[in-house]
Design a protein around this motif. Structure first.
Motif, PDB file in Angstrom:
ATOM      1  N   ASP A 102      -7.793  11.902   5.255  1.00 31.97           N
ATOM      2  CA  ASP A 102      -8.778  11.361   4.321  1.00 31.97           C
ATOM      3  C   ASP A 102      -8.730   9.848   4.202  1.00 31.97           C
ATOM      4  O   ASP A 102      -7.677   9.243   4.247  1.00 31.97           O
ATOM      5  CB  ASP A 102      -8.520  11.937   2.922  1.00 31.97           C
ATOM      6  N   ALA A 103      -9.872   9.288   4.012  1.00 31.43           N
ATOM      7  CA  ALA A 103      -9.925   7.856   3.777  1.00 31.43           C
ATOM      8  C   ALA A 103      -9.731   7.562   2.292  1.00 31.43           C
ATOM      9  O   ALA A 103      -9.456   6.446   1.902  1.00 31.43           O
ATOM     10  CB  ALA A 103     -11.241   7.299   4.264  1.00 31.43           C
TER      11      ALA A 103
ATOM     12  N   ASP B 225       0.808  -1.210   0.000  1.00 28.77           N
ATOM     13  CA  ASP B 225       0.000   0.000   0.000  1.00 28.77           C
ATOM     14  C   ASP B 225       0.841   1.259   0.000  1.00 28.77           C
ATOM     15  O   ASP B 225       0.550   2.216  -0.669  1.00 28.77           O
ATOM     16  CB  ASP B 225      -0.891   0.025   1.248  1.00 28.77           C
ATOM     17  N   ASN B 226       1.896   1.224   0.767  1.00 25.38           N
ATOM     18  CA  ASN B 226       2.703   2.420   0.880  1.00 25.38           C
ATOM     19  C   ASN B 226       3.390   2.823  -0.418  1.00 25.38           C
ATOM     20  O   ASN B 226       3.432   3.980  -0.753  1.00 25.38           O
ATOM     21  CB  ASN B 226       3.741   2.235   1.969  1.00 25.38           C
ATOM     22  N   ARG B 227       3.915   1.858  -1.077  1.00 28.35           N
ATOM     23  CA  ARG B 227       4.550   2.200  -2.357  1.00 28.35           C
ATOM     24  C   ARG B 227       3.521   2.700  -3.343  1.00 28.35           C
ATOM     25  O   ARG B 227       3.744   3.651  -4.074  1.00 28.35           O
ATOM     26  CB  ARG B 227       5.234   0.967  -2.934  1.00 28.35           C
TER      27      ARG B 227
ATOM     28  N   GLY C 107      -9.488   6.317 -10.403  1.00 28.84           N
ATOM     29  CA  GLY C 107      -8.448   7.265 -10.047  1.00 28.84           C
ATOM     30  C   GLY C 107      -8.522   7.626  -8.577  1.00 28.84           C
ATOM     31  O   GLY C 107      -8.183   8.733  -8.170  1.00 28.84           O
ATOM     32  N   ILE C 108      -8.989   6.675  -7.780  1.00 26.08           N
ATOM     33  CA  ILE C 108      -9.112   6.917  -6.341  1.00 26.08           C
ATOM     34  C   ILE C 108      -8.418   5.816  -5.570  1.00 26.08           C
ATOM     35  O   ILE C 108      -8.565   4.632  -5.896  1.00 26.08           O
ATOM     36  CB  ILE C 108     -10.608   6.970  -5.929  1.00 26.08           C
ATOM     37  N   LEU C 109      -7.664   6.228  -4.576  1.00 26.12           N
ATOM     38  CA  LEU C 109      -7.020   5.239  -3.717  1.00 26.12           C
ATOM     39  C   LEU C 109      -7.699   5.259  -2.362  1.00 26.12           C
ATOM     40  O   LEU C 109      -7.792   6.305  -1.714  1.00 26.12           O
ATOM     41  CB  LEU C 109      -5.526   5.583  -3.579  1.00 26.12           C
ATOM     42  N   ALA C 110      -8.199   4.095  -1.970  1.00 33.18           N
ATOM     43  CA  ALA C 110      -8.805   3.984  -0.640  1.00 33.18           C
ATOM     44  C   ALA C 110      -7.697   3.726   0.354  1.00 33.18           C
ATOM     45  O   ALA C 110      -6.990   2.739   0.259  1.00 33.18           O
ATOM     46  CB  ALA C 110      -9.816   2.850  -0.633  1.00 33.18           C
ATOM     47  N   LEU C 111      -7.538   4.679   1.292  1.00 33.87           N
ATOM     48  CA  LEU C 111      -6.446   4.538   2.261  1.00 33.87           C
ATOM     49  C   LEU C 111      -6.904   3.735   3.465  1.00 33.87           C
ATOM     50  O   LEU C 111      -8.052   3.842   3.884  1.00 33.87           O
ATOM     51  CB  LEU C 111      -5.991   5.933   2.719  1.00 33.87           C
TER      52      LEU C 111
END
Ligand code: ADP
Ligand code: MG
Length: 301
Positions: free
Chosen positions: A158-159, A111-113, A147-151
């Motif tokens: 932000d989530a 996820d981090n990369r 084009g959205i990353l769910a964190l």
């Protein structure tokens, strides 16, 4: 929190070979990326997937994040656990937190990369992505589609994060590998444009053998023709690969041999490089490997 990460600034390598067929492949890949799509090189081992992915990435002139698909996140867990054990001798509390950090580190690693690449608009090269468990790749679905990353919850603020417009992803995979191991990640494959790769054409293989093994033209032709003939024996549809050409060329030269039929070093090295594939060459159920290779060498070299 971001983990320390290595961002690559790739320069096109000088021994990268371009022939009309390679140029064509790169042009298509670049066009798909320019159009905003993710691109995927699919092919057997040794068809140039990784090399092409890195080359196309380097041409985008953006920093590159490289990830290797990995079925067992356990590998890195083990390394972390050993470190933790080493520090046990220092402070008890410390060990506890180290072990804990390692655990979260594990689940956040990919996820981090991804997050960094999405945030800053880097080019992601995800080599052999299908070796990772499908769940590990889930985040990519919304990245590629919306084009959205769910964190993950633990990330502050932000989530959801909007993906930087310059972010692009280049994937590679080997279809033979995921036939049995993982279910094809159809949803993911549906969101990228796949370029199927096979063995390079003869001219390209000769050019690569010259560049990567330092062979003269005639020797490169012999090596490549030998390997191509060997492939026709049908032992395996994908082996031997261009890697065998490069190995043969390098080793024979290092050992002071010549790529010619009568050269004992050449013949011996051929037998070893083609080794395991060769044993499967059978006539009437009997392995005729070495005769077959010797015969091929006599005909070609
Ligand atoms: N265009 C190229 N120019 C020079 N060497 C290449 C090129 N394409 C592939 N190779 C070489 O061929 C071998 C196989 O390529 P690789 O990209 O590792 O294949 P794959 O990732 O499909 O297994 C490597 O040794 C690589 O350096
Ligand atoms: Mg590869």
């Amino acid at each position: 929190m971001e983990q320390p990460q290595t961002v690559l600034r790739l320069e096109p390598r000088d021994d990268f070979i371009t022939t009309p067929s390679i140029e064509g492949i790169c042009r298509r890949a670049t066009a798909y990326l320019d159009a905003g799509y993710a691109c995927h090189f699919s092919g057997s081992a040794g068809t140039g997937k990784t090399t092409l992915a890195l080359h196309v990435a380097s041409q985008r002139k953006r920093p590159v994040m490289l990830i290797f698909g990995n079925e067992e996140f356990g590998t890195s867990d083990l390394v972390g656990a050993e470190k933790g054990l080493l520090s046990t001798k220092v402070v008890d509390n410390y060990i506890h937190s180290v072990l804990k950090t390692e655990e979260t580190h594990r689940s956040q690693w990919v996820d981090n990369r991804l997050t960094t690449a999405c945030k800053h608009g880097y080019t992601l090269v995800y080599d052999e992505f299908s070796r990772s468990r499908p769940e590990a790749n889930n985040a990519l679905l919304t990245i590629l589609e919306e084009g959205i990353l769910a964190l993950p919850e633990s990330q502050c603020g932000d989530a959801y994060m909007r993906v930087h417009p310059d972010f692009r992803a280049i994937f590679t995979s080997n279809p033979e590998e995921y036939a049995g191991v993982h279910k094809t990640q159809n949803a993911l494959l549906d969101r990228m444009i796949t370029i199927e790769l096979g063995h390079y054409d003869r001219k390209t293989e000769i050019a690569i053998s010259r560049a990567r093994a330092g062979l003269d033209n005639r020797s490169a032709e012999i090596v490549v023709d030998l390997i191509r003939e060997f492939r026709k024996l049908g032992v395996s549809t994908y082996r031997p690969t261009i890697r065998a050409c490069i190995m043969l060329g390098r080793v024979v030269q290092l050992r002071g041999g010549k790529i010619r039929a009568g050269d004992p070093v050449f013949v011996e090295t051929c037998l070893d490089v083609l080794g395991s594939d060769m044993l499967k060459v059978r006539k009437d159920g009997v392995s005729v490997a070495s005769e077959e290779v010797a015969d091929l060498i006599r005909r070609i070299a």
